[in-house]
Enzyme design. Structure first.
Site, PDB file in Angstrom:
ATOM      1  CG  HIS A 123      -2.081  -0.991   1.085  1.00 13.07           C
ATOM      2  ND1 HIS A 123      -2.874  -1.364   2.152  1.00 13.07           N
ATOM      3  CD2 HIS A 123      -2.534  -1.703   0.017  1.00 13.07           C
ATOM      4  CE1 HIS A 123      -3.767  -2.251   1.737  1.00 13.07           C
ATOM      5  NE2 HIS A 123      -3.582  -2.475   0.450  1.00 13.07           N
ATOM      6  N   GLY A 191      -2.140  -9.055  12.628  1.00 13.57           N
ATOM      7  CA  GLY A 191      -2.641  -7.722  12.939  1.00 13.57           C
ATOM      8  C   GLY A 191      -3.360  -7.020  11.806  1.00 13.57           C
ATOM      9  CB  SER A 193      -9.561  -5.697  10.290  1.00  9.96           C
ATOM     10  OG  SER A 193      -9.422  -4.927   9.115  1.00  9.96           O
TER      11      SER A 193
HETATM   12  C1  BJW Z   1      -3.762  -6.182  16.755  1.00  8.91           C
HETATM   13  C2  BJW Z   1      -3.178  -5.366  17.727  1.00  8.91           C
HETATM   14  C3  BJW Z   1      -2.073  -5.890  18.428  1.00  8.91           C
HETATM   15  C4  BJW Z   1      -4.827  -4.277  16.863  1.00  8.91           C
HETATM   16  N1  BJW Z   1      -1.631  -7.121  18.139  1.00  8.91           N
HETATM   17  N2  BJW Z   1      -3.317  -7.376  16.486  1.00  8.91           N
HETATM   18  C5  BJW Z   1     -16.371  -4.615  -2.500  1.00  8.91           C
HETATM   19  C6  BJW Z   1     -15.991  -5.919  -2.207  1.00  8.91           C
HETATM   20  C7  BJW Z   1     -14.642  -6.296  -2.253  1.00  8.91           C
HETATM   21  C8  BJW Z   1     -13.661  -5.382  -2.577  1.00  8.91           C
HETATM   22  C9  BJW Z   1     -14.050  -4.094  -2.860  1.00  8.91           C
HETATM   23  C10 BJW Z   1     -15.383  -3.720  -2.815  1.00  8.91           C
HETATM   24  N3  BJW Z   1     -15.449  -2.400  -3.128  1.00  8.91           N
HETATM   25  C11 BJW Z   1     -14.187  -1.943  -3.349  1.00  8.91           C
HETATM   26  C12 BJW Z   1     -13.332  -2.976  -3.186  1.00  8.91           C
HETATM   27  C13 BJW Z   1     -11.841  -2.919  -3.316  1.00  8.91           C
HETATM   28  C14 BJW Z   1     -11.238  -2.118  -2.193  1.00  8.91           C
HETATM   29  C15 BJW Z   1     -11.695  -2.692  -0.845  1.00  8.91           C
HETATM   30  O1  BJW Z   1     -11.171  -3.669  -0.358  1.00  8.91           O
HETATM   31  N4  BJW Z   1     -12.660  -2.052  -0.201  1.00  8.91           N
HETATM   32  C16 BJW Z   1     -13.178  -2.551   1.068  1.00  8.91           C
HETATM   33  C17 BJW Z   1     -13.514  -1.371   1.955  1.00  8.91           C
HETATM   34  C18 BJW Z   1     -14.328  -3.479   0.795  1.00  8.91           C
HETATM   35  N5  BJW Z   1      -9.804  -2.244  -2.341  1.00  8.91           N
HETATM   36  C19 BJW Z   1      -9.102  -1.428  -3.104  1.00  8.91           C
HETATM   37  O2  BJW Z   1      -9.620  -0.466  -3.677  1.00  8.91           O
HETATM   38  C20 BJW Z   1      -7.643  -1.760  -3.297  1.00  8.91           C
HETATM   39  N6  BJW Z   1      -7.344  -1.804  -4.671  1.00  8.91           N
HETATM   40  C21 BJW Z   1      -7.909  -2.695  -5.483  1.00  8.91           C
HETATM   41  O3  BJW Z   1      -8.719  -3.518  -5.086  1.00  8.91           O
HETATM   42  O4  BJW Z   1      -7.466  -2.629  -6.788  1.00  8.91           O
HETATM   43  C22 BJW Z   1      -8.028  -3.562  -7.735  1.00  8.91           C
HETATM   44  C23 BJW Z   1      -7.411  -4.918  -7.678  1.00  8.91           C
HETATM   45  C24 BJW Z   1      -8.132  -6.026  -8.069  1.00  8.91           C
HETATM   46  C25 BJW Z   1      -7.565  -7.295  -8.037  1.00  8.91           C
HETATM   47  C26 BJW Z   1      -6.255  -7.459  -7.648  1.00  8.91           C
HETATM   48  C27 BJW Z   1      -5.541  -6.364  -7.283  1.00  8.91           C
HETATM   49  C28 BJW Z   1      -6.124  -5.100  -7.287  1.00  8.91           C
HETATM   50  C29 BJW Z   1      -6.765  -0.703  -2.666  1.00  8.91           C
HETATM   51  C30 BJW Z   1      -6.859  -0.719  -1.175  1.00  8.91           C
HETATM   52  C31 BJW Z   1      -6.079   0.431  -0.580  1.00  8.91           C
HETATM   53  C32 BJW Z   1      -6.151   0.432   0.938  1.00  8.91           C
HETATM   54  N7  BJW Z   1      -5.606   1.621   1.415  1.00  8.91           N
HETATM   55  C33 BJW Z   1      -5.565   1.849   2.875  1.00  8.91           C
HETATM   56  C34 BJW Z   1      -5.084   3.288   3.160  1.00  8.91           C
HETATM   57  C35 BJW Z   1      -3.783   3.607   2.532  1.00  8.91           C
HETATM   58  C36 BJW Z   1      -2.628   3.370   3.454  1.00  8.91           C
HETATM   59  C37 BJW Z   1      -2.607   4.317   4.628  1.00  8.91           C
HETATM   60  O5  BJW Z   1      -3.084   5.461   4.544  1.00  8.91           O
HETATM   61  O6  BJW Z   1      -2.078   3.891   5.656  1.00  8.91           O
HETATM   62  O7  BJW Z   1      -4.689   0.917   3.501  1.00  8.91           O
HETATM   63  S1  BJW Z   1      -7.129   1.588   3.703  1.00  8.91           S
HETATM   64  C38 BJW Z   1      -6.442   0.970   5.188  1.00  8.91           C
HETATM   65  O8  BJW Z   1      -6.929  -0.376   5.386  1.00  8.91           O
HETATM   66  C39 BJW Z   1      -4.919   0.876   4.934  1.00  8.91           C
HETATM   67  C40 BJW Z   1      -4.601  -0.475   5.495  1.00  8.91           C
HETATM   68  O9  BJW Z   1      -3.411  -0.962   4.920  1.00  8.91           O
HETATM   69  C41 BJW Z   1      -5.825  -1.289   5.157  1.00  8.91           C
HETATM   70  C42 BJW Z   1      -5.991  -2.528   6.013  1.00  8.91           C
HETATM   71  O10 BJW Z   1      -6.192  -2.174   7.361  1.00  8.91           O
HETATM   72  P1  BJW Z   1      -5.566  -3.097   8.506  1.00  8.91           P
HETATM   73  O11 BJW Z   1      -4.109  -3.041   8.447  1.00  8.91           O
HETATM   74  O12 BJW Z   1      -6.198  -4.425   8.456  1.00  8.91           O
HETATM   75  O13 BJW Z   1      -6.035  -2.267   9.819  1.00  8.91           O
HETATM   76  P2  BJW Z   1      -7.383  -2.376  10.651  1.00  8.91           P
HETATM   77  O14 BJW Z   1      -7.443  -1.176  11.532  1.00  8.91           O
HETATM   78  O15 BJW Z   1      -8.550  -2.647   9.788  1.00  8.91           O
HETATM   79  O16 BJW Z   1      -7.172  -3.681  11.541  1.00  8.91           O
HETATM   80  C43 BJW Z   1      -6.197  -3.745  12.557  1.00  8.91           C
HETATM   81  C44 BJW Z   1      -6.165  -5.156  13.101  1.00  8.91           C
HETATM   82  O17 BJW Z   1      -5.109  -5.264  14.031  1.00  8.91           O
HETATM   83  C45 BJW Z   1      -7.466  -5.556  13.828  1.00  8.91           C
HETATM   84  O18 BJW Z   1      -7.861  -6.843  13.381  1.00  8.91           O
HETATM   85  C46 BJW Z   1      -7.046  -5.620  15.309  1.00  8.91           C
HETATM   86  O19 BJW Z   1      -7.711  -6.638  16.041  1.00  8.91           O
HETATM   87  C47 BJW Z   1      -5.567  -5.946  15.184  1.00  8.91           C
HETATM   88  N8  BJW Z   1      -4.736  -5.459  16.295  1.00  8.91           N
HETATM   89  N9  BJW Z   1      -3.809  -4.187  17.865  1.00  8.91           N
HETATM   90  C48 BJW Z   1      -2.220  -7.851  17.242  1.00  8.91           C
HETATM   91  N10 BJW Z   1      -1.420  -5.194  19.460  1.00  8.91           N
END
Ligand code: BJW
Length: 257
Positions: A123, A191, A193
């Site tokens: 990302h 870590g 979601s």
């Molecule tokens: C702990 C802890 C501790 C806490 N110990 N654990 C409908 C259906 C399906 C897909 C789509 C849809 N509509 C659109 C889409 C696609 C879309 C998408 O997925 N949307 C969803 C909202 C549904 N995705 C995209 O657009 C992506 N691109 C794409 O799909 O291109 C086309 C493609 C097709 C096929 C192949 C390839 C490509 C792009 C996604 C870009 C995400 N960007 C972000 C922000 C940018 C980065 C930034 O600013 O930092 O990335 S969004 C945000 O979420 C960020 C993160 O990387 C990402 C994931 O979040 P993460 O890391 O999981 O954090 P949290 O907060 O959600 O979870 C934290 C976890 O930690 C929790 O589980 C806690 O329990 C745990 N935890 N403390 C252990 N101490």
């Protein structure tokens, strides 16, 4: 309740010839370093609507707001230190004799600061800029806000954006990630979601291609049914424990002789 399949056996009892590991990390791995996750009650999305800061349309509409959001996170990320989970993953990479790839969704640089080298930032990175005028990417440490926003290469003003993958954009190095997932004997998700694709689907690809799947998280993720094993607890505790087990069992496996 959290585990599906054979849950209470150690990894190498199941895969004595386990060689290729792919690890996926998310915001939870950096939480104990002091960086906020996205979707927790006190997470980053509490104060911002995703569509205001994390899409190309948001940037086109209000670049100042998006720059403020990423400037603040760039500053904060430079203040914190890698935690035991980052260090343990770097140690696993250094000591593991098979293939290893760390794929992170995180945009901080805590993995590399802990010593990780075989690492993909799918990302993007906070400390990288992308000039929309010349198309080049380059290291970027300070503020990106309008006053200091000049491309170091083409010198055009106001066209440098955060080198971050926003919703609707293609994550980096997907071909390399897919190839590693297809070859993986073990896929470990730490870590994250499981709310954002394509990363949320990696477990299914790896599992379909025969990998054992393990999740380490404070709570089961959205994709928890696809994991063979869940280790529920803080990454700073659970990851070092898991890495110790992996390296100890590798020492006594045929691979190490
Ligand atoms: C702990 C802890 C501790 C806490 N110990 N654990 C409908 C259906 C399906 C897909 C789509 C849809 N509509 C659109 C889409 C696609 C879309 C998408 O997925 N949307 C969803 C909202 C549904 N995705 C995209 O657009 C992506 N691109 C794409 O799909 O291109 C086309 C493609 C097709 C096929 C192949 C390839 C490509 C792009 C996604 C870009 C995400 N960007 C972000 C922000 C940018 C980065 C930034 O600013 O930092 O990335 S969004 C945000 O979420 C960020 C993160 O990387 C990402 C994931 O979040 P993460 O890391 O999981 O954090 P949290 O907060 O959600 O979870 C934290 C976890 O930690 C929790 O589980 C806690 O329990 C745990 N935890 N403390 C252990 N101490």
């Amino acid at each position: 309740m959290f585990n599906v399949g054979i849950t209470d056996k150690c990894v190498n009892e199941l895969h004595p010839m386990l060689r290729n590991i792919v690890v996926l990390t998310g915001a939870g791995v950096s939480a104990e370093s002091g960086l906020r996750t996205f979707r927790a009650d006190d997470g980053l999305w509490e104060e911002h609507r995703i569509e205001d800061v994390c899409t190309p349309a948001a940037f086109a509409r209000d670049p100042r707001l998006v720059h403020q959001f990423y400037d603040a996170r760039r500053t904060r990320a430079a203040e914190v230190e890698p935690n035991p989970a980052h260090h343990a993953l770097a140690r696993l990479e250094a000591e593991w004799e098979g293939d290893f790839l760390l794929v992170t969704q995180n945009v901080d640089s805590l993995h590399e600061r802990a010593g990780s080298k075989r690492l993909i930032h799918m990302h993007g990175k906070l400390d990288s800029g992308w000039c929309l005028a010349c198309g080049e990417r380059f290291p970027w440490l300070g503020s990106m806000s309008p006053s200091g926003n000049i491309c170091p290469l083409c010198k055009v003003e106001g066209q440098v954006r955060p080198d971050i993958v926003w919703f609707g954009e293609m994550p980096y190095e997907m071909d390399r990630i897919e190839a590693a997932l297809m070859n993986a004997d073990l896929f470990v998700s730490i870590g994250t979601s499981g709310a954002v694709y394509p990363a949320a689907g990696f477990v299914q690809t790896a599992r379909y291609c025969g990998a054992r799947t393990v999740e380490i998280n404070l709570e089961p993720s959205l994709g928890s049914v696809f994991f063979d094993e869940a280790r529920i607890g803080p990454a700073g505790v659970e990851v070092p424990k898991w890495v110790d087990e992996m390296l100890q069992s590798a020492q006594s496996s045929p691979m190490s002789s």
